[in-house]
Design a protein around this motif. Structure first.
Motif, PDB file in Angstrom:
ATOM      1  N   PHE A   1     -33.697  14.366  12.462  1.00 18.64           N
ATOM      2  CA  PHE A   1     -34.060  13.738  13.272  1.00 18.64           C
ATOM      3  C   PHE A   1     -35.574  14.137  13.935  1.00 18.64           C
ATOM      4  N   ALA A   2     -36.573  13.449  14.282  1.00 20.14           N
ATOM      5  CA  ALA A   2     -37.584  13.511  14.788  1.00 20.14           C
ATOM      6  C   ALA A   2     -38.433  13.098  15.900  1.00 20.14           C
ATOM      7  N   LEU A   3     -38.262  13.934  17.218  1.00 18.27           N
ATOM      8  CA  LEU A   3     -39.135  13.304  17.670  1.00 18.27           C
ATOM      9  C   LEU A   3     -40.370  14.064  18.897  1.00 18.27           C
ATOM     10  N   ASP A   4     -40.805  13.531  20.046  1.00 20.39           N
ATOM     11  CA  ASP A   4     -41.709  14.261  20.545  1.00 20.39           C
ATOM     12  C   ASP A   4     -41.111  15.439  20.796  1.00 20.39           C
ATOM     13  N   ASP A   5     -41.735  16.521  21.039  1.00 15.30           N
ATOM     14  CA  ASP A   5     -40.406  18.331  21.317  1.00 15.30           C
ATOM     15  C   ASP A   5     -40.348  17.858  22.624  1.00 15.30           C
ATOM     16  N   THR A   6     -41.270  17.438  23.781  1.00 15.10           N
ATOM     17  CA  THR A   6     -41.801  17.467  24.821  1.00 15.10           C
ATOM     18  C   THR A   6     -41.177  16.107  25.827  1.00 15.10           C
ATOM     19  N   CYS A   7     -40.359  16.768  26.531  1.00 18.63           N
ATOM     20  CA  CYS A   7     -39.765  15.764  27.365  1.00 18.63           C
ATOM     21  C   CYS A   7     -40.732  14.872  28.212  1.00 18.63           C
ATOM     22  N   SER A   8     -40.414  13.852  28.843  1.00 21.41           N
ATOM     23  CA  SER A   8     -41.719  12.923  28.932  1.00 21.41           C
ATOM     24  C   SER A   8     -41.203  12.946  30.655  1.00 21.41           C
ATOM     25  N   HIS A   9     -40.288  13.557  31.087  1.00 18.65           N
ATOM     26  CA  HIS A   9     -40.389  13.848  32.386  1.00 18.65           C
ATOM     27  C   HIS A   9     -41.163  15.389  33.247  1.00 18.65           C
ATOM     28  N   GLY A  10     -41.219  16.310  32.204  1.00 21.46           N
ATOM     29  CA  GLY A  10     -41.695  17.633  32.691  1.00 21.46           C
ATOM     30  C   GLY A  10     -41.976  18.506  30.789  1.00 21.46           C
ATOM     31  N   GLN A  11     -42.358  19.540  31.168  1.00 23.25           N
ATOM     32  CA  GLN A  11     -42.707  20.560  30.379  1.00 23.25           C
ATOM     33  C   GLN A  11     -41.849  21.038  29.454  1.00 23.25           C
ATOM     34  N   SER A  12     -41.108  20.626  29.317  1.00 29.06           N
ATOM     35  CA  SER A  12     -39.893  20.830  29.049  1.00 29.06           C
ATOM     36  C   SER A  12     -39.216  21.146  27.008  1.00 29.06           C
ATOM     37  N   SER A  13     -39.593  21.902  26.300  1.00 32.06           N
ATOM     38  CA  SER A  13     -38.959  21.510  25.196  1.00 32.06           C
ATOM     39  C   SER A  13     -37.795  21.027  24.914  1.00 32.06           C
ATOM     40  N   LEU A  14     -37.884  20.069  23.990  1.00 27.68           N
ATOM     41  CA  LEU A  14     -35.867  19.473  23.273  1.00 27.68           C
ATOM     42  C   LEU A  14     -34.984  20.373  22.761  1.00 27.68           C
ATOM     43  N   ALA A  15     -36.046  20.875  22.401  1.00 27.07           N
ATOM     44  CA  ALA A  15     -35.722  21.533  20.691  1.00 27.07           C
ATOM     45  C   ALA A  15     -34.907  22.573  21.809  1.00 27.07           C
ATOM     46  N   ASP A  16     -34.768  23.504  23.322  1.00 31.37           N
ATOM     47  CA  ASP A  16     -34.005  23.872  23.406  1.00 31.37           C
ATOM     48  C   ASP A  16     -33.172  23.013  24.191  1.00 31.37           C
ATOM     49  N   GLY A  17     -32.821  22.083  24.289  1.00 27.26           N
ATOM     50  CA  GLY A  17     -32.132  20.932  24.899  1.00 27.26           C
ATOM     51  C   GLY A  17     -30.011  21.162  24.370  1.00 27.26           C
ATOM     52  N   TYR A  18     -29.577  20.345  25.019  1.00 21.14           N
ATOM     53  CA  TYR A  18     -28.348  19.898  24.787  1.00 21.14           C
ATOM     54  C   TYR A  18     -28.310  18.759  23.942  1.00 21.14           C
TER      55      TYR A  18
END
Length: 104
Positions: free
Chosen positions: A36-53
Motif C-alpha cells: 500500500f502507498a499513502l502520503d508519508d506525513t501524518c495529517s496531524h503533525g510532521q511525523s513520518s508514517l514510514a516510522d510508525g507501527y
C-alpha cells in the motif's frame, strides 16, 4: 502520472514500511503480503508514517498515536482528523512501483 520504483518485493517484510523521497514524501507499506502507498506525513503533525507501527491494514503514527487505514487513507483515531492521499501500487516481477502525481 509517472510510476516510481519504490523497492524490490524482498526489501520489505510484512509490517515494514519505507519512504519514497518525493515531494511530498510517500510511504510504502507491506502487510499480509500486500503493498500500500499513502502520503508519508501524518495529517496531524510532521511525523513520518514510514516510522510508525503497522498492524493489519492500519498504521499508527509514532508521535501522537493517530491511526490511518492503509487501504483508504482515512484517519481512524484522534488527534488526526484529515485523511491521507493513497496511491496505486503495482508489483511487476520483483519490483514494487507507486504511481505518483507529477508535481513538477
Amino acid at each position: 502520472m509517472p510510476w516510481i520504483r519504490a523497492c524490490s518485493v524482498d526489501e520489505l517484510d510484512d509490517g515494514d514500511a519505507l519512504q519514497i523521497p518525493t515531494t511530498p514524501p510517500v510511504a510504502v507499506f507491506r502487510t499480509d503480503g500486500e503493498f500500500f502507498a499513502l502520503d508519508d506525513t501524518c495529517s496531524h503533525g510532521q511525523s513520518s508514517l514510514a516510522d510508525g507501527y503497522v498492524e493489519g491494514d492500519q498504521v499508527e503514527c509514532a508521535w501522537h498515536l493517530a491511526k490511518f487505514d492503509l487501504r483508504t487513507g482515512a484517519a481512524l483515531t484522534l488527534p488526526a482528523t484529515k485523511p491521507l492521499c493513497t496511491y496505486r501500487v503495482r508489483v511487476d516481477g520483483d519490483d514494487v512501483s507507486v504511481e505518483v502525481p507529477d508535481r513538477g
